[in-house]
Design a protein around this motif. Structure first.
Motif, PDB file in Angstrom:
ATOM      1  N   GLY A   1       0.822  -1.208   0.000  1.00  0.00           N
ATOM      2  CA  GLY A   1       0.000   0.000   0.000  1.00  0.00           C
ATOM      3  C   GLY A   1       0.847   1.245   0.000  1.00  0.00           C
ATOM      4  N   SER A   2       0.162   2.391   0.000  1.00  0.00           N
ATOM      5  CA  SER A   2       0.918   3.636   0.046  1.00  0.00           C
ATOM      6  C   SER A   2       0.040   4.749   0.595  1.00  0.00           C
ATOM      7  CB  SER A   2       1.434   4.010  -1.344  1.00  0.00           C
ATOM      8  OG  SER A   2       0.368   4.503  -2.119  1.00  0.00           O
ATOM      9  N   ILE A   3       0.710   5.778   1.095  1.00  0.00           N
ATOM     10  CA  ILE A   3       0.001   6.971   1.543  1.00  0.00           C
ATOM     11  C   ILE A   3       0.533   8.141   0.751  1.00  0.00           C
ATOM     12  CG2 ILE A   3      -0.192   8.639   3.413  1.00  0.00           C
ATOM     13  CD1 ILE A   3      -0.308   6.529   5.333  1.00  0.00           C
ATOM     14  N   ARG A   4      -0.364   8.942   0.218  1.00  0.00           N
ATOM     15  CA  ARG A   4       0.048  10.168  -0.455  1.00  0.00           C
ATOM     16  C   ARG A   4      -0.056  11.299   0.553  1.00  0.00           C
ATOM     17  NH1 ARG A   4      -1.094   8.785  -6.082  1.00  0.00           N
ATOM     18  NH2 ARG A   4       0.158   6.897  -6.255  1.00  0.00           N
ATOM     19  N   HIS A   5       1.106  11.820   0.969  1.00  0.00           N
ATOM     20  CA  HIS A   5       1.035  12.900   1.955  1.00  0.00           C
ATOM     21  C   HIS A   5       1.178  14.248   1.273  1.00  0.00           C
ATOM     22  CE1 HIS A   5       5.295  13.960   1.923  1.00  0.00           C
ATOM     23  NE2 HIS A   5       5.600  12.676   1.960  1.00  0.00           N
ATOM     24  N   PRO A   6       0.583  15.310   1.871  1.00  0.00           N
ATOM     25  CA  PRO A   6       0.672  16.631   1.243  1.00  0.00           C
ATOM     26  C   PRO A   6       2.135  17.088   1.162  1.00  0.00           C
ATOM     27  CG  PRO A   6      -0.858  16.647   3.111  1.00  0.00           C
ATOM     28  CD  PRO A   6      -0.178  15.332   3.131  1.00  0.00           C
TER      29      PRO A   6
ATOM     30  N   GLN B   1       0.691   4.637  10.288  1.00  0.00           N
ATOM     31  CA  GLN B   1      -0.034   3.810   9.319  1.00  0.00           C
ATOM     32  C   GLN B   1       0.911   2.853   8.604  1.00  0.00           C
ATOM     33  OE1 GLN B   1      -3.189   5.918   7.010  1.00  0.00           O
ATOM     34  NE2 GLN B   1      -2.587   7.688   8.206  1.00  0.00           N
ATOM     35  N   ALA B   2       2.108   3.344   8.291  1.00  0.00           N
ATOM     36  CA  ALA B   2       3.098   2.481   7.645  1.00  0.00           C
ATOM     37  C   ALA B   2       3.482   1.338   8.582  1.00  0.00           C
ATOM     38  CB  ALA B   2       4.333   3.295   7.270  1.00  0.00           C
ATOM     39  N   GLN B   3       3.600   1.672   9.856  1.00  0.00           N
ATOM     40  CA  GLN B   3       3.941   0.679  10.870  1.00  0.00           C
ATOM     41  C   GLN B   3       2.864  -0.409  10.911  1.00  0.00           C
ATOM     42  OE1 GLN B   3       4.456   2.781  14.520  1.00  0.00           O
ATOM     43  NE2 GLN B   3       6.207   1.544  15.127  1.00  0.00           N
TER      44      GLN B   3
ATOM     45  N   GLY C   1       2.544  -3.630   8.302  1.00  0.00           N
ATOM     46  CA  GLY C   1       3.281  -4.885   8.410  1.00  0.00           C
ATOM     47  C   GLY C   1       4.300  -5.098   7.309  1.00  0.00           C
ATOM     48  N   ALA C   2       4.493  -4.105   6.443  1.00  0.00           N
ATOM     49  CA  ALA C   2       5.484  -4.266   5.376  1.00  0.00           C
ATOM     50  C   ALA C   2       6.892  -4.280   5.954  1.00  0.00           C
ATOM     51  CB  ALA C   2       5.344  -3.132   4.366  1.00  0.00           C
ATOM     52  N   LYS C   3       7.792  -5.018   5.287  1.00  0.00           N
ATOM     53  CA  LYS C   3       9.171  -5.068   5.778  1.00  0.00           C
ATOM     54  C   LYS C   3       9.900  -3.756   5.511  1.00  0.00           C
ATOM     55  CE  LYS C   3       9.941  -9.996   4.951  1.00  0.00           C
ATOM     56  NZ  LYS C   3      10.613 -10.911   4.011  1.00  0.00           N
ATOM     57  N   VAL C   4       9.570  -3.142   4.368  1.00  0.00           N
ATOM     58  CA  VAL C   4      10.295  -1.932   3.971  1.00  0.00           C
ATOM     59  C   VAL C   4       9.322  -0.771   3.834  1.00  0.00           C
ATOM     60  CG1 VAL C   4      11.762  -0.886   2.219  1.00  0.00           C
ATOM     61  CG2 VAL C   4      11.903  -3.337   2.664  1.00  0.00           C
ATOM     62  N   ILE C   5       9.655   0.353   4.457  1.00  0.00           N
ATOM     63  CA  ILE C   5       8.866   1.567   4.262  1.00  0.00           C
ATOM     64  C   ILE C   5       9.649   2.445   3.292  1.00  0.00           C
ATOM     65  CG2 ILE C   5       7.700   3.485   5.414  1.00  0.00           C
ATOM     66  CD1 ILE C   5       6.919   0.582   6.373  1.00  0.00           C
ATOM     67  N   GLY C   6       9.135   2.596   2.097  1.00  0.00           N
ATOM     68  CA  GLY C   6       9.821   3.374   1.070  1.00  0.00           C
ATOM     69  C   GLY C   6       9.404   4.837   1.147  1.00  0.00           C
ATOM     70  N   LEU C   7      10.376   5.735   1.263  1.00  0.00           N
ATOM     71  CA  LEU C   7      10.063   7.164   1.314  1.00  0.00           C
ATOM     72  C   LEU C   7      10.188   7.752  -0.096  1.00  0.00           C
ATOM     73  CD1 LEU C   7      12.064   8.212   4.509  1.00  0.00           C
ATOM     74  CD2 LEU C   7       9.697   7.419   4.346  1.00  0.00           C
ATOM     75  N   ALA C   8       9.059   7.958  -0.741  1.00  0.00           N
ATOM     76  CA  ALA C   8       9.081   8.543  -2.078  1.00  0.00           C
ATOM     77  C   ALA C   8       8.857  10.044  -1.954  1.00  0.00           C
ATOM     78  CB  ALA C   8       8.021   7.890  -2.959  1.00  0.00           C
ATOM     79  N   ASN C   9       9.788  10.699  -1.271  1.00  0.00           N
ATOM     80  CA  ASN C   9       9.700  12.151  -1.117  1.00  0.00           C
ATOM     81  C   ASN C   9      11.122  12.704  -1.084  1.00  0.00           C
ATOM     82  OD1 ASN C   9      10.465  11.258   1.441  1.00  0.00           O
ATOM     83  ND2 ASN C   9       8.488  11.672   2.354  1.00  0.00           N
TER      84      ASN C   9
END
Lengths: 400, 296
Positions: free
Chosen positions: A197-202, A214-216, A219-227
């Motif tokens: 999944g993903s969250i689009r933040h402002p 929410q990322a926590q 349960g994903a192993k990797v939290i990818g920061l696309a910013n």
């Protein structure tokens, strides 16, 4: 009536004179640099990018093909409308020949539109989004320093290879974040991984605690920061604070600049893997140039700033060699030759506008490993240009 | 269950509500300062975000150059920045007494730009790291979320600041003078009270509150010249919703807006930057004086 005739005569004489004088329009080469001078991205681009362009011009003796070279700069405030208006004004009223830098994808896209209408060269360094050399490409645009594709093929692949096969994204809600998320998703899925999944933040966001929580929970192993920029540093701080890493998840900072590492401090940033197009401490050439940059600005260059120098220098070289600032002539010359300087060894410009050069996978040193300020990266591996950027066949650029 | 219907487990909801409350605490302290200033000086203090940033930078500077820790900074920074604010009031804002609100707004907005510009020039936009005080590192697992001790402390400290402000204004003689000063400064002066001094003190107090919030925020976000401008517009919306100049309104609305924003971050993250302005628009249509404001 007589005055009118005289005027008409004078005008045509002037027109003939200028046509005869040189291949350089209006007798000078003018580069318009648009960047973020005071906002979120002003440290990684901004005044340092202006300094880099000035250095490139000075190193060329402020002359190209016997004509003076001039730099004009403006703060686009990361806003597409401001960038577009300034570019239009420069192109129409001030005979600017090329636009440079353009951090923030939306501003680069906007200037691409103007440059396409006016047939001007664009040397993009700061913006990252891969659409610039795909659907949104223009014949006179060069995407120089890095791209979301390269970041995905660098950091994304490395993380998946280490077993990070389930991902959740925190994505800046604008063109760049979405492009980065899409490119990394492709890489993760191709390697058999899964995006939960993903969250689009402002953009920009000041508080990341909610998104981190929410990322926590994903349960994903990797939290990818696309910013990027302050959003990345604040997200990393919140992730540390809320025990995300302590809980067994890992963070992939998909775009991180040396200025971000400097701002975070090694205590917080240590161990982060990142992909970069440039690091000052690679060899004698990179060190020599970077020391000069440091003397001038008090900081070591980010890849964007080094890319601005390299792209402007290469553009001026093209004018010097062809004796013309005509867009098509200059573009053709640049596409036909490798770039060989401290920034890009054997870099080439493809017909879709992509400048293909080697990228580097780096790991941020721990405070104990670092000898002091700016000694931040351990280069883990060189990613060959073709692997980082893919092939021309993969590009969806209609004019390639 | 409502939460099941919406597709979110209750844990997520509780966590977000708690985080919303924490952010709301920041909004409350900042909008409280604005409300105090507007109530007594009739000035829309657009420099508030810059002064909040100054508070964080003062804390950083005290640690960096004088080796003073967080707890000292928590008291020293508001005093230092508050004194700076009183200087601004005495030498600049006072000249605008009695003229249209717009002038005060323009002056303070200009001041904010100048202060931020100077700090960007000095420190760059990426800012400086400020460590969490050692006593408050780590956190507690509440079952539905991991709560860092520091965030818990932020709520406690903010509520103490808000409570103290309310007490000063509503229950002390000084507070009575201040309130009288807003109602009828001329009459109060006639009773021999030094109204200009009161005004300066009130501005200093409002600014001190902003700096206090800045110190609270320093360990959470990067101490950056832009930290205030990212926040201040939301805080203004909070003040408008609560009713300009209402102390209780500022606090309650601050907390409530934090909660609403927190929930939006779960259900529709993209809109989380906008939702407060939506509430503001609705409130302005239905109750133009704000939820707690008196109609003039």
């Amino acid at each position: 009536m007589k005055t009118l005739k005289t005027l008409a005569l004078g005008a045509s004489a002037l027109a003939m004179a200028s046509a005869a004088s040189a291949e350089i329009s209006d007798g000078k080469v003018k580069i318009g640099l648009l960047t973020d001078m005071s906002g979120t991205y002003s440290d990684l681009a901004g005044p340092g990018a202006v300094a880099a362009a000035e250095m490139a011009i000075e190193d060329a003796g402020a002359m190209a093909a016997g004509m003076p070279v001039e730099l004009v700069t403006a703060d686009h405030q990361n806003k597409a409308d401001i960038a577009a208006n300034k570019a239009r004004e420069w192109g129409e009223a001030e005979q600017v020949d090329a636009f440079a830098e353009l951090v923030t994808t939306s501003t680069a896209m906007a200037v691409y539109e103007i440059a396409k209408q006016q047939n001007k060269v664009v040397l993009v360094s700061g913006a990252a989004s891969s659409p610039l050399t795909n659907d949104a490409c223009i014949p006179s645009g060069i995407h120089y320093t890095y791209s979301t594709t390269a970041l995905a093929n660098g950091t994304g692949k490395a993380v998946v290879a280490e077993g990070g096969d389930s991902w959740y994204f925190l994505t800046a809600d604008y063109a760049f974040g979405q492009a980065l998320e899409a490119d990394v998703t492709k890489v993760v899925e191709a390697a058999g991984g899964q995006v939960l999944g993903s969250i689009r933040h402002p953009f920009p966001a000041s508080d990341f605690s909610s998104f981190v929580l929410q990322a926590q929970g994903s349960g994903a192993k990797v939290i990818g920061l696309a910013n990027a920029g302050a959003d990345t540093t604040n997200a990393i701080k919140a992730a540390n604070e809320f025990g995300l890493v302590a809980g067994g998840q890992s963070i992939a900072a998909l775009l991180m600049f040396i200025t971000d590492v400097h701002a975070l401090g090694l205590e917080t940033a240590q161990g982060i893997q990142l992909t970069t197009g440039f690091y000052w401490d690679m060899d004698d050439e990179t060190r020599a140039w970077s020391e000069r940059f440091m003397e001038r600005t008090g900081k070591m260059p980010s890849m964007v700033q080094a890319g601005v120098y390299s792209s402007v220098a290469f553009y001026l070289k093209a004018i010097e060699a062809t004796g013309s600032d005509d867009t098509d002539t200059v573009m053709e010359w640049m596409r036909d030759r490798p770039i060989d300087d401290f920034f890009a060894k054997g870099g080439t410009i493809r017909s879709d506008g992509r400048m293909v050069h080697d990228m580097y996978l780096a790991r941020v040193k721990s405070p104990g490993e670092s000898s002091g300020p700016w000694d931040y990266y351990e280069i883990l591996r060189t990613i060959p240009g073709e692997e980082a950027y893919g092939t021309l066949e993969d590009s969806t650029c209609p004019t390639k | 269950m409502l939460t099941d219907l919406l597709g979110f487990p209750p844990q997520v909801l509780f966590g977000q509500l708690l985080l919303g409350l924490i952010n709301g605490a920041f909004y409350a302290v900042l909008s409280l300062g604005l409300a105090v200033i507007f109530g007594l000086l009739n000035i829309v203090n657009f420099a508030h975000g810059a002064l909040y940033m100054l508070g964080a930078f003062t804390a950083w500077g005290l640690a960096q150059f004088l080796g003073l820790n967080y707890w000292v900074a928590l008291f020293a920074a508001p005093v230092i920045v508050g004194a700076f604010g009183m200087g601004l009031e005495r030498f600049l804002l006072r000249r605008l007494a009695g003229v249209d609100h717009l002038y005060g707004l323009l002056l303070t907005f200009g001041l904010a730009l100048v202060i931020e510009g100077v700090f960007i020039k000095l420190f760059g936009a990426s800012g400086q790291p400020y460590p969490t005080p050692a006593a408050l590192t780590g956190g507690i697992n509440l079952g539905f979320m991991f709560l860092p001790w520091y965030r818990g402390w932020v709520v406690v400290a903010s509520l103490i600041a808000c409570g103290a402000t309310w007490y000063i204004f509503e229950r002390t003689k000084l507070g009575a003078y201040l309130r009288a000063g807003t109602e009828n400064p001329k009459l109060l002066q006639a009773f021999g009270v030094n109204v200009p001094l009161l005004t300066t003190l009130a501005y200093g107090y409002g600014v001190g509150l902003a700096a206090f919030a800045g110190v609270l925020a320093a360990p959470i976000t990067q101490v950056s010249p832009l930290m205030g401008s990212n926040l201040i517009i939301v805080v203004f919306a909070v003040v408008v919703i609560g009713g300009m100049g209402s102390i209780m309104g500022a606090v309650v609305t601050g907390l409530a807006m934090g909660l609403i924003e927190g929930l939006t971050k779960v259900f529709w993250p993209e809109a989380s930057a906008t939702v407060i302005f939506l509430v503001m628009a609705i409130v302005l249509v239905l109750r133009p004086a704000g939820l707690f404001g008196r109609v003039a």
